[in-house]
Write a protein that holds these residues in place. Structure first.
Motif, PDB file in Angstrom:
ATOM      1  N   LEU A 127      41.403  46.442  48.146  1.00 42.76           N
ATOM      2  CA  LEU A 127      41.886  45.086  47.941  1.00 42.76           C
ATOM      3  C   LEU A 127      42.956  45.087  46.859  1.00 42.76           C
ATOM      4  N   ARG A 128      43.877  44.162  46.945  1.00 43.17           N
ATOM      5  CA  ARG A 128      44.836  43.952  45.853  1.00 43.17           C
ATOM      6  C   ARG A 128      44.979  42.455  45.640  1.00 43.17           C
ATOM      7  N   VAL A 129      45.217  42.066  44.384  1.00 43.05           N
ATOM      8  CA  VAL A 129      45.256  40.645  44.022  1.00 43.05           C
ATOM      9  C   VAL A 129      46.494  40.376  43.177  1.00 43.05           C
ATOM     10  N   GLY A 130      47.140  39.259  43.428  1.00 42.99           N
ATOM     11  CA  GLY A 130      48.248  38.787  42.610  1.00 42.99           C
ATOM     12  C   GLY A 130      47.984  37.370  42.144  1.00 42.99           C
ATOM     13  N   ILE A 131      48.238  37.101  40.864  1.00 37.59           N
ATOM     14  CA  ILE A 131      47.980  35.763  40.297  1.00 37.59           C
ATOM     15  C   ILE A 131      49.199  35.304  39.510  1.00 37.59           C
ATOM     16  N   ALA A 132      49.520  34.016  39.628  1.00 29.02           N
ATOM     17  CA  ALA A 132      50.580  33.401  38.829  1.00 29.02           C
ATOM     18  C   ALA A 132      50.058  32.088  38.265  1.00 29.02           C
ATOM     19  N   PHE A 133      50.662  31.662  37.167  1.00 30.69           N
ATOM     20  CA  PHE A 133      50.233  30.417  36.519  1.00 30.69           C
ATOM     21  C   PHE A 133      51.443  29.512  36.351  1.00 30.69           C
ATOM     22  N   VAL A 154      44.895  44.250  39.982  1.00 27.80           N
ATOM     23  CA  VAL A 154      45.315  42.856  39.864  1.00 27.80           C
ATOM     24  C   VAL A 154      46.617  42.806  39.092  1.00 27.80           C
ATOM     25  N   LEU A 155      47.634  42.173  39.667  1.00 25.61           N
ATOM     26  CA  LEU A 155      48.899  41.936  38.975  1.00 25.61           C
ATOM     27  C   LEU A 155      49.024  40.454  38.662  1.00 25.61           C
ATOM     28  N   VAL A 156      49.511  40.132  37.452  1.00 28.14           N
ATOM     29  CA  VAL A 156      49.709  38.741  37.062  1.00 28.14           C
ATOM     30  C   VAL A 156      51.123  38.575  36.529  1.00 28.14           C
ATOM     31  N   ASP A 157      51.599  37.335  36.500  1.00 25.76           N
ATOM     32  CA  ASP A 157      52.949  37.099  35.981  1.00 25.76           C
ATOM     33  C   ASP A 157      52.907  36.846  34.484  1.00 25.76           C
TER      34      ASP A 157
END
Length: 376
Positions: free
Chosen positions: A273-279, A309-312
């Motif tokens: 699984l891979r996850v990307g999150i932005a706010f 998990v990558l986030v901005d």
């Protein structure tokens, strides 16, 4: 179900309009059991053509047509297929508009959002739920002999449960909105948005049998939905190999992302699984989310390493602002040393952030992703 776009609101009873090209004046003859089931579920017999239903509801045929199409029902010409409940539904929607509680456009949106949501629910219940339960319990019995009494027993229970869940969800959504800082934030809110994507799903579709693939997708969606709900997020939608969720704060979104990675990694039947999150600011419409923040989360997911998990940058800033993560490991070490020197407890962080190289992201310019992990 739709109606012709002409009609009259006068007291005199106008003739029914002819059906348009391609529309049938009568539906194909239905199976007797199908008609009995329809009557059981709808709680009324067919009495009205669309023209008659619109007239009885005091609604123009044009508006009735818009409402019915918005609810997802097909054109039926002037077949006598509508019931007293259909008339009441039109009357209620029109009444909300006449009372000034809803604009006409908003009433159509209410019809569309309700229709889309319940259509998916009904399809799932028939395909997955009732199909399994209506297997004949004894040799010689047919499925049709089982279906009617089963629906007769289930219908009131499922209806009560649907209303209960809807009220609960409505209360939760209302609570979130009224806590918004201002009127503008009620519509365009700052949220954490995350995408979780199964790696190599396209290759799996070529290798696995359809039934096996369906079971994998169902297991993934069920697991993701449970984790998102349990940890305080909201599942926006599922797309087979991908889920989209949102949370009011960065810490909740981060916890969900890492739980998803950890849970899937412990299941040998699941792909990585891979996850990307932005706010950031998100526009919400009909239960969905839109905007640059959503697009960025999607792009981050596409470049995220497996089981990561990558986030901005905005998400990283928000995590450090709330004290869920240090700005850097050096800062965390300094804070721990200072606390030890003073004989105090060192700061406790839930997450760790590691900056990655800046890179161009299609349609969004240059961004600086951060990897998200658990501390200690």
């Amino acid at each position: 179900m739709t109606v012709d776009d002409t009609g009259s609101d006068s007291a005199a009873e106008p003739p029914e309009p002819p059906s348009r090209a391609g529309e049938l004046d009568e539906e194909p003859e239905k199976d007797p059991l199908a008609l009995r089931l329809e009557g059981l579920i709808l709680g009324a017999d067919r009495r009205y053509t669309p023209f008659q239903a619109a007239r009885s509801a005091g609604v123009s045929m044009e508006l009735a047509s818009r409402f019915w199409r918005a609810m997802g029902f097909p054109d039926i010409g002037q077949a006598k297929a509508l019931t007293e409940a259909d008339v009441l539904a039109l009357r209620r929607l029109a009444g909300l508009v006449e009372a000034g509680l809803l604009s006409e456009a908003m009433a159509v949106q209410v019809a569309r959002s309700t229709g889309q949501t319940t259509a998916r629910l009904a399809e799932w219940q028939i395909d997955s739920f009732l199909e399994g339960l209506t297997e004949p319990p004894e040799p010689g019995m047919t499925r049709t002999e089982v279906t009617y009494p089963l629906i007769e027993l289930l219908l009131p229970e499922l209806e009560e449960f649907l209303v209960y869940v809807w009220r609960r969800q409505l209360a939760a959504a209302t609570g979130r909105v009224v806590q918004a800082a201002d009127d503008e934030e009620m519509v365009d809110r700052r949220l954490a948005v995350g995408f979780a994507d199964l790696v190599g799903f396209t290759r799996l579709t070529r290798r696995m049998e359809e039934e096996e693939l369906g079971e994998l997708v169902e297991a993934f969606e069920t697991t993701a939905a449970d984790l998102v709900a349990a940890h305080g997020g909201r599942l926006i939608k599922t797309l087979g190999d991908e889920v989209l969720y949102a949370a009011d704060d960065a810490g909740t979104a981060a916890e969900i992302a890492l739980r998803l990675i950890e849970t899937m990694a412990n299941d040998e039947t699941m792909p990585e699984l891979r996850v990307g999150i932005a706010f950031g600011t998100v526009t919400t419409r009909m239960g969905d989310v839109f905007g640059t923040t959503v697009n960025l989360a999607s792009r981050l997911t596409s470049i995220a390493p497996r089981d990561a998990v990558l986030v901005d940058g905005a998400f990283a800033v928000e995590l450090t602002r709330t004290g869920d993560a240090p700005a850097s490991e050096a800062e965390a070490a300094e804070a721990a040393a200072a606390a030890e020197k003073e004989g105090e407890e060192p700061p406790s962080y839930r997450f760790a952030l590691q900056p990655m190289w800046q890179r161009p992201v299609r349609g969004l310019g240059v961004v600086e992703p951060w990897t998200l992990a658990r501390r200690g």
